[in-house]
Design a protein around this motif. Sequence first.
Motif, PDB file in Angstrom:
ATOM      1  N   LEU A   1       0.843  -1.193   0.000  1.00  0.00           N
ATOM      2  CA  LEU A   1       0.000   0.000   0.000  1.00  0.00           C
ATOM      3  C   LEU A   1       0.876   1.240   0.000  1.00  0.00           C
ATOM      4  CD1 LEU A   1      -2.676  -1.001   2.655  1.00  0.00           C
ATOM      5  CD2 LEU A   1      -2.944  -0.991   0.183  1.00  0.00           C
ATOM      6  N   ALA A   2       0.829   1.986  -1.032  1.00  0.00           N
ATOM      7  CA  ALA A   2       1.621   3.210  -1.103  1.00  0.00           C
ATOM      8  C   ALA A   2       0.727   4.421  -0.907  1.00  0.00           C
ATOM      9  CB  ALA A   2       2.338   3.287  -2.443  1.00  0.00           C
ATOM     10  N   MET A   3      -0.335   4.236  -0.168  1.00  0.00           N
ATOM     11  CA  MET A   3      -1.297   5.298   0.058  1.00  0.00           C
ATOM     12  C   MET A   3      -0.905   6.102   1.284  1.00  0.00           C
ATOM     13  SD  MET A   3      -3.913   4.692  -2.169  1.00  0.00           S
ATOM     14  CE  MET A   3      -5.220   5.548  -1.358  1.00  0.00           C
ATOM     15  N   PRO A   4      -0.999   7.409   1.200  1.00  0.00           N
ATOM     16  CA  PRO A   4      -0.750   8.202   2.389  1.00  0.00           C
ATOM     17  C   PRO A   4      -1.836   7.975   3.428  1.00  0.00           C
ATOM     18  CG  PRO A   4      -1.388   9.604   0.536  1.00  0.00           C
ATOM     19  CD  PRO A   4      -1.288   8.200   0.028  1.00  0.00           C
ATOM     20  N   SER A   5      -1.480   8.161   4.662  1.00  0.00           N
ATOM     21  CA  SER A   5      -2.433   8.012   5.749  1.00  0.00           C
ATOM     22  C   SER A   5      -3.416   9.174   5.735  1.00  0.00           C
ATOM     23  CB  SER A   5      -1.673   7.990   7.077  1.00  0.00           C
ATOM     24  OG  SER A   5      -2.566   8.080   8.139  1.00  0.00           O
ATOM     25  N   MET A   6      -4.562   8.961   6.318  1.00  0.00           N
ATOM     26  CA  MET A   6      -5.587   9.999   6.358  1.00  0.00           C
ATOM     27  C   MET A   6      -5.477  10.857   7.621  1.00  0.00           C
ATOM     28  SD  MET A   6      -6.861   9.536   3.494  1.00  0.00           S
ATOM     29  CE  MET A   6      -8.247  10.629   3.512  1.00  0.00           C
ATOM     30  N   ALA A   7      -4.405  10.745   8.364  1.00  0.00           N
ATOM     31  CA  ALA A   7      -4.262  11.519   9.597  1.00  0.00           C
ATOM     32  C   ALA A   7      -4.218  13.010   9.283  1.00  0.00           C
ATOM     33  CB  ALA A   7      -3.001  11.100  10.340  1.00  0.00           C
ATOM     34  N   ASP A   8      -4.815  13.792  10.188  1.00  0.00           N
ATOM     35  CA  ASP A   8      -4.902  15.230   9.963  1.00  0.00           C
ATOM     36  C   ASP A   8      -3.677  15.981  10.467  1.00  0.00           C
ATOM     37  OD1 ASP A   8      -8.415  15.178  10.759  1.00  0.00           O
ATOM     38  OD2 ASP A   8      -7.436  15.042   8.814  1.00  0.00           O
ATOM     39  N   ASP A   9      -3.020  15.476  11.490  1.00  0.00           N
ATOM     40  CA  ASP A   9      -1.915  16.198  12.107  1.00  0.00           C
ATOM     41  C   ASP A   9      -0.634  16.047  11.298  1.00  0.00           C
ATOM     42  OD1 ASP A   9      -3.597  16.942  14.168  1.00  0.00           O
ATOM     43  OD2 ASP A   9      -3.091  15.196  15.380  1.00  0.00           O
ATOM     44  N   LEU A  10      -0.253  17.111  10.639  1.00  0.00           N
ATOM     45  CA  LEU A  10       0.984  17.105   9.866  1.00  0.00           C
ATOM     46  C   LEU A  10       2.014  17.931  10.628  1.00  0.00           C
ATOM     47  CD1 LEU A  10      -0.472  17.612   6.286  1.00  0.00           C
ATOM     48  CD2 LEU A  10       0.380  15.498   7.296  1.00  0.00           C
ATOM     49  N   ASP A  11       3.181  17.374  10.808  1.00  0.00           N
ATOM     50  CA  ASP A  11       4.235  17.965  11.630  1.00  0.00           C
ATOM     51  C   ASP A  11       5.081  18.949  10.817  1.00  0.00           C
ATOM     52  OD1 ASP A  11       6.168  18.499  13.545  1.00  0.00           O
ATOM     53  OD2 ASP A  11       7.295  16.670  13.112  1.00  0.00           O
ATOM     54  N   TYR A  12       4.466  20.072  10.419  1.00  0.00           N
ATOM     55  CA  TYR A  12       5.251  21.112   9.768  1.00  0.00           C
ATOM     56  C   TYR A  12       4.560  22.456   9.950  1.00  0.00           C
ATOM     57  CZ  TYR A  12       2.161  21.977   5.777  1.00  0.00           C
ATOM     58  OH  TYR A  12       1.096  22.342   4.987  1.00  0.00           O
ATOM     59  N   THR A  13       5.338  23.492   9.807  1.00  0.00           N
ATOM     60  CA  THR A  13       4.835  24.851   9.837  1.00  0.00           C
ATOM     61  C   THR A  13       5.691  25.675   8.875  1.00  0.00           C
ATOM     62  OG1 THR A  13       4.221  26.694  11.268  1.00  0.00           O
ATOM     63  CG2 THR A  13       6.298  25.595  11.768  1.00  0.00           C
ATOM     64  N   ILE A  14       5.283  26.887   8.632  1.00  0.00           N
ATOM     65  CA  ILE A  14       6.059  27.796   7.788  1.00  0.00           C
ATOM     66  C   ILE A  14       6.488  28.973   8.654  1.00  0.00           C
ATOM     67  CG2 ILE A  14       6.042  29.313   5.768  1.00  0.00           C
ATOM     68  CD1 ILE A  14       3.806  27.517   4.631  1.00  0.00           C
ATOM     69  N   LYS A  15       7.774  29.254   8.635  1.00  0.00           N
ATOM     70  CA  LYS A  15       8.311  30.390   9.380  1.00  0.00           C
ATOM     71  C   LYS A  15       9.342  31.080   8.496  1.00  0.00           C
ATOM     72  CE  LYS A  15      10.399  31.645  13.765  1.00  0.00           C
ATOM     73  NZ  LYS A  15      10.959  31.161  15.029  1.00  0.00           N
ATOM     74  N   ASN A  16       9.177  32.363   8.279  1.00  0.00           N
ATOM     75  CA  ASN A  16      10.087  33.135   7.422  1.00  0.00           C
ATOM     76  C   ASN A  16      10.250  32.489   6.047  1.00  0.00           C
ATOM     77  OD1 ASN A  16      10.518  34.986   9.525  1.00  0.00           O
ATOM     78  ND2 ASN A  16      12.151  33.709  10.369  1.00  0.00           N
ATOM     79  N   ASP A  17       9.129  32.066   5.470  1.00  0.00           N
ATOM     80  CA  ASP A  17       9.099  31.442   4.133  1.00  0.00           C
ATOM     81  C   ASP A  17       9.922  30.159   4.046  1.00  0.00           C
ATOM     82  OD1 ASP A  17       7.370  33.379   3.050  1.00  0.00           O
ATOM     83  OD2 ASP A  17       9.047  34.731   2.667  1.00  0.00           O
ATOM     84  N   ARG A  18      10.064  29.454   5.180  1.00  0.00           N
ATOM     85  CA  ARG A  18      10.784  28.179   5.245  1.00  0.00           C
ATOM     86  C   ARG A  18       9.870  27.155   5.897  1.00  0.00           C
ATOM     87  NH1 ARG A  18      15.174  27.092   2.804  1.00  0.00           N
ATOM     88  NH2 ARG A  18      15.742  25.685   4.442  1.00  0.00           N
ATOM     89  N   PHE A  19       9.969  25.887   5.430  1.00  0.00           N
ATOM     90  CA  PHE A  19       9.215  24.800   6.039  1.00  0.00           C
ATOM     91  C   PHE A  19      10.027  24.221   7.196  1.00  0.00           C
ATOM     92  CE2 PHE A  19       7.582  24.782   1.635  1.00  0.00           C
ATOM     93  CZ  PHE A  19       6.221  24.916   1.895  1.00  0.00           C
ATOM     94  N   ILE A  20       9.361  24.033   8.335  1.00  0.00           N
ATOM     95  CA  ILE A  20      10.025  23.560   9.548  1.00  0.00           C
ATOM     96  C   ILE A  20       9.173  22.455  10.170  1.00  0.00           C
ATOM     97  CG2 ILE A  20      10.832  24.228  11.851  1.00  0.00           C
ATOM     98  CD1 ILE A  20      11.098  27.093  10.719  1.00  0.00           C
ATOM     99  N   THR A  21       9.826  21.409  10.703  1.00  0.00           N
ATOM    100  CA  THR A  21       9.126  20.349  11.422  1.00  0.00           C
ATOM    101  C   THR A  21       9.634  20.318  12.861  1.00  0.00           C
ATOM    102  OG1 THR A  21      10.656  18.489  11.162  1.00  0.00           O
ATOM    103  CG2 THR A  21       9.238  18.996   9.276  1.00  0.00           C
ATOM    104  N   SER A  22       9.098  19.406  13.651  1.00  0.00           N
ATOM    105  CA  SER A  22       9.571  19.262  15.031  1.00  0.00           C
ATOM    106  C   SER A  22      11.008  18.750  15.062  1.00  0.00           C
ATOM    107  CB  SER A  22       8.668  18.300  15.810  1.00  0.00           C
ATOM    108  OG  SER A  22       8.719  17.011  15.239  1.00  0.00           O
ATOM    109  N   GLU A  23      11.483  18.180  13.945  1.00  0.00           N
ATOM    110  CA  GLU A  23      12.862  17.698  13.861  1.00  0.00           C
ATOM    111  C   GLU A  23      13.802  18.768  13.313  1.00  0.00           C
ATOM    112  OE1 GLU A  23      13.364  13.847  12.057  1.00  0.00           O
ATOM    113  OE2 GLU A  23      11.550  13.070  13.020  1.00  0.00           O
ATOM    114  N   GLY A  24      13.267  19.931  12.955  1.00  0.00           N
ATOM    115  CA  GLY A  24      14.111  21.028  12.494  1.00  0.00           C
ATOM    116  C   GLY A  24      13.703  21.570  11.132  1.00  0.00           C
ATOM    117  N   ASP A  25      14.552  22.446  10.617  1.00  0.00           N
ATOM    118  CA  ASP A  25      14.358  23.092   9.327  1.00  0.00           C
ATOM    119  C   ASP A  25      14.498  22.048   8.214  1.00  0.00           C
ATOM    120  OD1 ASP A  25      14.018  25.265   7.598  1.00  0.00           O
ATOM    121  OD2 ASP A  25      16.163  25.723   7.550  1.00  0.00           O
TER     122      ASP A  25
END
Length: 139
Positions: free
Chosen positions: A13-37
């Motif tokens: 199964l190469a289907m993405p999960s239907m979970a709503d919580d995605l671990d990213y945000t945008i700060k100063n036009d950069r994508f950042i996760t809980s693991e870093g930039d």
Amino acid sequence: MKYLILITSLLSLAMPSMADDLDYTIKNDRFITSEGDIPNGCFGQLMTELNGDNYIAAVFINRADLRGCIAANYPGSNEISYQIIERLKNDSYKLEVCDVVHGSMGASCDNILVKFVNRDYLIDGKIKQVLSLEKLGQF
């Protein structure tokens, strides 16, 4: 045998999960996760090559097992840049990704449509959701 069939089915199964919580945000036009930039090289992986090769559909951003793209070592990653052109619905974006090309061209750029998703990754008999970046096409 039952478990082998289950594991094979899950891996196929190469289907993405239907979970709503995605671990990213945008700060100063950069994508950042809980693991870093998110390094520029992660976006560069989705570019169409100068020879026309276009074969990478998705990149694990955070760690699936050992390293995700966020912790990978990409030679020349500092020569890749990205710019968010437009934010679309459903965690999708239009990006311009550029790579420095030595010589008269100066740079090679690709306008790609991407989407952040959680993908299921089976490890040690458990499914882990991993933030991933999928290439949806070009604009």
